[in-house]
Write a protein that holds these residues in place. Sequence first.
Motif, PDB file in Angstrom:
ATOM      1  N   ALA A   1      -5.309  30.789  64.532  1.00  0.00           N
ATOM      2  CA  ALA A   1      -5.584  32.198  63.851  1.00  0.00           C
ATOM      3  C   ALA A   1      -5.273  31.725  62.210  1.00  0.00           C
ATOM      4  CB  ALA A   1      -4.624  33.207  64.413  1.00  0.00           C
ATOM      5  N   ASP A   2      -4.402  30.742  62.003  1.00  0.00           N
ATOM      6  CA  ASP A   2      -4.048  30.297  60.671  1.00  0.00           C
ATOM      7  C   ASP A   2      -4.937  29.388  59.996  1.00  0.00           C
ATOM      8  OD1 ASP A   2      -1.872  32.081  60.664  1.00  0.00           O
ATOM      9  OD2 ASP A   2      -0.347  30.304  61.427  1.00  0.00           O
ATOM     10  N   VAL A   3      -5.906  28.701  60.821  1.00  0.00           N
ATOM     11  CA  VAL A   3      -6.602  27.724  60.220  1.00  0.00           C
ATOM     12  C   VAL A   3      -7.610  28.307  59.230  1.00  0.00           C
ATOM     13  CG1 VAL A   3      -8.900  26.510  60.692  1.00  0.00           C
ATOM     14  CG2 VAL A   3      -6.993  26.422  62.280  1.00  0.00           C
ATOM     15  N   GLU A   4      -8.205  29.514  59.226  1.00  0.00           N
ATOM     16  CA  GLU A   4      -8.977  30.050  57.952  1.00  0.00           C
ATOM     17  C   GLU A   4      -8.328  29.858  56.729  1.00  0.00           C
ATOM     18  OE1 GLU A   4     -11.356  34.213  57.165  1.00  0.00           O
ATOM     19  OE2 GLU A   4      -9.478  34.378  58.255  1.00  0.00           O
ATOM     20  N   SER A   5      -6.995  30.176  56.554  1.00  0.00           N
ATOM     21  CA  SER A   5      -6.238  29.944  55.686  1.00  0.00           C
ATOM     22  C   SER A   5      -5.540  28.662  54.916  1.00  0.00           C
ATOM     23  CB  SER A   5      -5.274  31.043  55.404  1.00  0.00           C
ATOM     24  OG  SER A   5      -5.546  32.274  55.496  1.00  0.00           O
ATOM     25  N   LEU A   6      -6.021  27.462  55.739  1.00  0.00           N
ATOM     26  CA  LEU A   6      -5.460  26.183  55.628  1.00  0.00           C
ATOM     27  C   LEU A   6      -6.291  25.477  54.767  1.00  0.00           C
ATOM     28  CD1 LEU A   6      -4.519  24.967  59.425  1.00  0.00           C
ATOM     29  CD2 LEU A   6      -2.831  25.854  57.634  1.00  0.00           C
ATOM     30  N   GLY A   7      -5.530  24.713  53.986  1.00  0.00           N
ATOM     31  CA  GLY A   7      -6.330  23.925  52.970  1.00  0.00           C
ATOM     32  C   GLY A   7      -7.133  22.569  53.753  1.00  0.00           C
TER      33      GLY A   7
END
Length: 628
Positions: free
Chosen positions: A533-539
């Motif tokens: 779910a956090d992948v969208e905001s990962l660099g």
Amino acid sequence: MADMLGNALSALTSYQRALATTSHNIANADTEGYSRQRVDFATRVPQQMGDLSIGSGVTLSDVRRVYDEFAGQQLRSASGAFSQLDNYYQLASQLDNTLSDSELGLSAALSDFYDSVQNLANDPASLSARQLLLSEAESLSGRFSQFASQLDTLDTDINNRIQASVNDINDLAGQVAKINSSIAEAQGKFGSVPGDLLDQRDQALLKLNELVNISTVEQDDGSVNVFIGNGQSLVLGEKSNSLHTVRSAFEADRLEVSTSTSETGIISDVINGGSLGASLSFRDGLLSDTRNELGRIASAVASSLNDQNAAGLDLYGQRGSAIFAQPAPTAIAATTNDGDATIAASLNDVSALDGRNIAMRFDGTNWQFNDAGTGQSLSNWTGSGTAADPFVIDGVSISLSGSVVAGDRFLVKPTESASANLTVVMSDPAQLAAAAATRSGASSANTGSASISETLVVDPNHPNLTDAVSISFLDASTYSINGAGSYSYAPGEAITINGNTVTITGTPAASDVFSITENTGASGDNRNMLAMADVESLGILSGGSASVKDAVSGLVGDIAVATRSAELNRDAQQNLLTQAQATVESISGVNLDEEASNLLKFQQAYQAAAQAASVANQLFQSLIGAIS
């Protein structure tokens, strides 16, 4: 009496022509591009009678159009600029509407998908939540495919516009050449050119400049030569040179503008201005950039989600498999190549993708790499191009097989087709890996106050990811791993082993043991799904400095800014065009009140001249009667 009659007859002839010119102006009051005409009167050469000079009447010295060359040039320039900006704005608006829709746009599609990921994280054992996630993955894939289809439709529209513009340019160039012929003939025979012919040519040049930026050079015989691009001739006197549309050597469905029927005459990159220039600059600029960036986002989504799913365990206790098929780059050999080499490309590093297309050329000895859009030379490549040692550039590996000869060209598009090729390959919702692949633990026999964090999988492809690991403290400041080594302990410092990262905090005691093991039987674990779910905001893009969310916001924002800028520039140019039209109209336009006044004035003058002729006739008849 003969003098009087001659004067009257000259006036009758002159004013008759003045009346004809005035009626011509009135008749063409609403004719597009018509410049009003004005008659100039001049006295005839007087007759010498002794010491006296007796006037011999009037002559019509000239019938000329009222026209200002500078105002005409300003109108042509303003009209061409408006046509360019208006066409660009129309195309940009379609692109903006495609991607920025609050319900059907790119941001909404990704938001819906990641909401379903979070929903599964909240209930990792739920089959319905898993099925919903796969359904949203299918929807996301469908949206990317639909975006690609809409861009293809826009590309087809641009091809149609290019073809129509080229046809219109050829027709207008032919008209200018024919009018040039008539003007040169009139100039040679009569020493002057009818204003109507000049108006027709100016109108043709105005319409031509609305299609493509032109420059003109007037010749001694009154004809004009017309040039486009970097000096390519379109009209030379009485001859017009046709433009052609040819298929790109790399893409059969891409039209290029050429001065010949082959690729050697392509001038698309030097054409500017007008609606044709707008179509070409939009296609090769904003549309191409959007397609590549959309594909870069699709590639990042597939890569990041597949990697994250591989970092966990599914309901079968197996490592997660791919959710999406990873889109591959497009690599094309030019149809004009003399060699038989074929080219293949694959993604090497998603974070290194920058969205540009790569043009390759072999000069017989060395390879040249260029940005296909700007022509800029690229030097950030390695390798020799073989299967064992491929070229690596911008996150793409490129290999060739077969023979390459001097002049052969290739084009690599790392992300252009990725949006259309993003497909879901997972069909079993149980294969979604909600649980982390590993877990950590502390021995119940530990006597110190130290604790260990949950494992964080940093390298899901590590071959020993799930192997058991034992971290044993030799004393409060050193530890060994699997009974080997002696490592200094710093509370809170990350310890990375076999692709897993943990941190130990607190004060351990000698013989305290902490472990990392495979996370078996953890159907209720949601750590991997939370990470997904956090992948969208990962660099994961631009070398790790940008996330998928950043890229989407940047893409939608750039298109919105380009569209708004085009709209503002078009509206500003519309005002300039209106002013230029008003200036030309004030100089060359027909004023019906003025023409009515001239009509009355010339009519009265004609009637007075007729009366003078009648008086002269009466006097002559009286004289004849007296003599007889």
